[in-house]
Motif scaffolding. Structure first.
Motif, PDB file in Angstrom:
ATOM      1  N   ALA A  28       0.841  -1.201   0.000  1.00  5.50           N
ATOM      2  CA  ALA A  28       0.000   0.000   0.000  1.00  5.50           C
ATOM      3  C   ALA A  28       0.872   1.245   0.000  1.00  5.50           C
ATOM      4  O   ALA A  28       1.712   1.414   0.878  1.00  5.50           O
ATOM      5  N   VAL A  29       0.690   2.085  -1.007  1.00  9.73           N
ATOM      6  CA  VAL A  29       1.382   3.368  -1.047  1.00  9.73           C
ATOM      7  C   VAL A  29       0.588   4.355  -0.195  1.00  9.73           C
ATOM      8  O   VAL A  29      -0.619   4.536  -0.421  1.00  9.73           O
ATOM      9  N   PRO A  30       1.209   4.994   0.787  1.00 12.39           N
ATOM     10  CA  PRO A  30       0.463   5.896   1.682  1.00 12.39           C
ATOM     11  C   PRO A  30      -0.194   7.055   0.932  1.00 12.39           C
ATOM     12  O   PRO A  30       0.436   7.723   0.117  1.00 12.39           O
ATOM     13  N   ILE A  31      -1.484   7.241   1.206  1.00 10.70           N
ATOM     14  CA  ILE A  31      -2.238   8.395   0.702  1.00 10.70           C
ATOM     15  C   ILE A  31      -2.731   9.138   1.932  1.00 10.70           C
ATOM     16  O   ILE A  31      -3.651   8.708   2.599  1.00 10.70           O
ATOM     17  N   SER A  32      -2.088  10.253   2.243  1.00 14.39           N
ATOM     18  CA  SER A  32      -2.391  10.928   3.505  1.00 14.39           C
ATOM     19  C   SER A  32      -3.299  12.135   3.348  1.00 14.39           C
ATOM     20  O   SER A  32      -3.731  12.728   4.332  1.00 14.39           O
ATOM     21  N   GLY A  33      -3.599  12.526   2.123  1.00 14.47           N
ATOM     22  CA  GLY A  33      -4.428  13.712   1.902  1.00 14.47           C
ATOM     23  C   GLY A  33      -5.781  13.602   2.583  1.00 14.47           C
ATOM     24  O   GLY A  33      -6.413  12.566   2.537  1.00 14.47           O
ATOM     25  N   GLU A  53      -5.322  14.029  -5.164  1.00 13.99           N
ATOM     26  CA  GLU A  53      -4.961  13.986  -6.580  1.00 13.99           C
ATOM     27  C   GLU A  53      -3.483  14.303  -6.767  1.00 13.99           C
ATOM     28  O   GLU A  53      -2.777  13.611  -7.517  1.00 13.99           O
ATOM     29  N   SER A  54      -3.007  15.334  -6.072  1.00 19.84           N
ATOM     30  CA  SER A  54      -1.594  15.703  -6.211  1.00 19.84           C
ATOM     31  C   SER A  54      -0.698  14.601  -5.663  1.00 19.84           C
ATOM     32  O   SER A  54       0.395  14.354  -6.198  1.00 19.84           O
ATOM     33  N   HIS A  71       3.068  10.128  -6.689  1.00 16.76           N
ATOM     34  CA  HIS A  71       3.457   8.717  -6.580  1.00 16.76           C
ATOM     35  C   HIS A  71       3.683   8.096  -7.962  1.00 16.76           C
ATOM     36  O   HIS A  71       4.612   7.296  -8.146  1.00 16.76           O
ATOM     37  N   LEU A  72       2.841   8.466  -8.920  1.00 20.20           N
ATOM     38  CA  LEU A  72       3.016   7.943 -10.278  1.00 20.20           C
ATOM     39  C   LEU A  72       4.343   8.417 -10.876  1.00 20.20           C
ATOM     40  O   LEU A  72       5.054   7.653 -11.550  1.00 20.20           O
ATOM     41  N   SER A  73       4.695   9.661 -10.625  1.00 16.13           N
ATOM     42  CA  SER A  73       5.945  10.204 -11.161  1.00 16.13           C
ATOM     43  C   SER A  73       7.163   9.546 -10.532  1.00 16.13           C
ATOM     44  O   SER A  73       8.240   9.499 -11.137  1.00 16.13           O
ATOM     45  N   LEU A  74       6.986   9.008  -9.319  1.00 12.39           N
ATOM     46  CA  LEU A  74       8.074   8.318  -8.633  1.00 12.39           C
ATOM     47  C   LEU A  74       8.146   6.842  -9.006  1.00 12.39           C
ATOM     48  O   LEU A  74       9.010   6.115  -8.505  1.00 12.39           O
ATOM     49  N   GLY A  75       7.193   6.412  -9.867  1.00 14.94           N
ATOM     50  CA  GLY A  75       7.240   5.041 -10.351  1.00 14.94           C
ATOM     51  C   GLY A  75       6.405   4.052  -9.565  1.00 14.94           C
ATOM     52  O   GLY A  75       6.524   2.830  -9.783  1.00 14.94           O
ATOM     53  N   SER A  76       5.572   4.525  -8.663  1.00  7.51           N
ATOM     54  CA  SER A  76       4.719   3.607  -7.897  1.00  7.51           C
ATOM     55  C   SER A  76       3.693   2.958  -8.816  1.00  7.51           C
ATOM     56  O   SER A  76       3.180   3.594  -9.744  1.00  7.51           O
TER      57      SER A  76
END
Length: 279
Positions: free
Chosen positions: A159-164, A171-172, A177-182
Motif C-alpha cells: 500500500a502506497v500511503p495516501i495521507s491527503g 490527486e496531487s 506517486h506515479l511520477s516516482l514510479g509507484s
C-alpha cells in the motif's frame, strides 16, 4: 401472495427491490440517480417490477428511503436510510450491532440496540475523501474506470500511503506517486487503506460493538472488507454480490410488510369493536 417494494434514492444510485410476503426478493433494479429523482425512482421501480413479472397493482405497499425519498411520488410511506439499513442488515445478519455504510457520496456508521433500532450514528465530514467517490476519483486520475478498481487492487503488492485529507489534495499525491514510479495497483490499495482508516474512526465515534455489518456499493470490492477486518481485528458481515448495495431498499420493503401487518391487525380490532366482540 402479497408484495411490497423498497425504493432507495441514493446520492449516486437509485435502487428498487420487490419483496414477497415470504421475504424472498423477486426483483430488483439499479439506476444512476442523476438530477431527476422522481423520474429515476419510477424507472428503477418499473425495471424491478419487470424482473419480478409483476404490475404496479400487484404491489400492496411501497416504502421510500434515501436522501431523495420525498421525491418518490408513488410511495405509501418513507423512512430514513438509517432505519431502513438497520432493518435490512439485521434481517440478513440478526446479530448486527454496528453498521458501516460506504456510499458514493456519504459514509455512515450506526450502532443499534437489541431491538435493531438506531441508538446512535455519525456521518462523514463534508469531504469526498471519506466516501466511495474518493476511490473512484483516485482510479480516474490513473486512467481506470470504477469497474476496474477491484481487479486492479487485487494485484497490489503493497500500500502506497495516501495521507491527503481531501480528494482534491489526494490527486496531487497520486500524481506524485506515479511520477516516482509507484504501481497504480499499490496506489489504489493505499487509497483503500486511507478510506478504511476514516471508516474505522467513524465507527469508534459511535462506540462500535460486534457484530459488524458492512454495506454500500464500495463493498463490492472484496479488498475493502478485507482491510476493514484487518483494522478491526475482527470478522465482519458483508452481503453477497450485488445485495450489498440493496440493503436499505430491502429494509424498506421489510418495513412495508410490517406496516401491512399492523394495518391488518388494526382493521380486525376495529371490525370486532363494531361487531361488539369483547376485547
Amino acid at each position: 401472495m402479497t408484495y411490497t417494494a423498497g425504493i432507495d434514492v441514493g446520492s449516486t444510485y437509485t435502487k428498487a427491490l420487490i419483496l414477497s410476503d415470504t421475504y424472498h426478493i423477486v426483483g430488483w433494479a439499479l439506476e444512476k440517480t442523476g438530477f431527476k429523482l422522481a423520474e429515476v425512482s419510477r424507472r428503477a421501480y418499473q425495471r424491478a417490477l419487470g424482473e419480478a413479472g409483476l404490475r404496479e397493482e400487484d404491489v400492496a405497499y411501497v416504502v421510500a428511503t434515501g436522501f431523495g425519498r420525498h421525491m418518490v411520488s408513488f410511495s405509501d410511506a418513507h423512512v430514513t436510510d438509517l432505519t431502513a439499513s438497520a432493518r435490512g442488515a439485521t434481517f440478513l445478519f440478526p446479530g448486527t450491532r454496528t453498521i458501516l455504510d460506504v456510499g458514493g457520496q456519504t459514509m455512515k456508521a450506526t450502532r443499534l440496540d437489541d431491538n435493531a433500532r438506531v441508538k446512535t450514528f455519525r456521518l462523514n465530514d463534508k469531504c469526498a475523501a471519506g466516501t466511495g467517490a474518493f476511490l473512484e476519483k483516485t482510479a480516474r486520475y490513473m486512467g481506470y474506470s470504477t469497474e476496474e478498481i477491484g481487479p486492479l487492487v487485487a494485484t497490489a503488492k503493497e500500500a502506497v500511503p495516501i495521507s491527503g485529507v481531501c480528494a482534491v489534495f489526494a490527486e496531487s499525491e497520486v500524481i506524485n506517486h506515479l511520477s516516482l514510479g509507484s504501481a497504480p495497483a499499490d496506489i489504489m490499495r493505499g487509497a483503500i487503506e486511507s478510506l478504511v482508516g476514516r471508516s474505522v474512526q467513524l465507527m469508534k465515534r459511535v462506540r462500535m460493538e460486534p457484530e459488524f455489518t458492512l454495506i454500500g456499493g464500495i463493498l463490492r470490492f472484496q479488498m475493502m472488507a478485507e482491510v476493514v477486518r484487518q483494522h478491526l481485528k475482527a470478522d465482519v458481515n458483508v452481503p453477497e454480490g450485488e445485495l450489498v448495495q440493496f440493503v436499505p431498499a430491502l429494509g424498506a420493503a421489510i418495513l412495508g410488510h410490517r406496516r401491512l401487518q399492523k394495518l391488518k391487525q388494526e382493521g380486525q380490532v376495529r371490525a370486532e369493536a363494531r361487531a361488539g366482540v369483547p376485547q
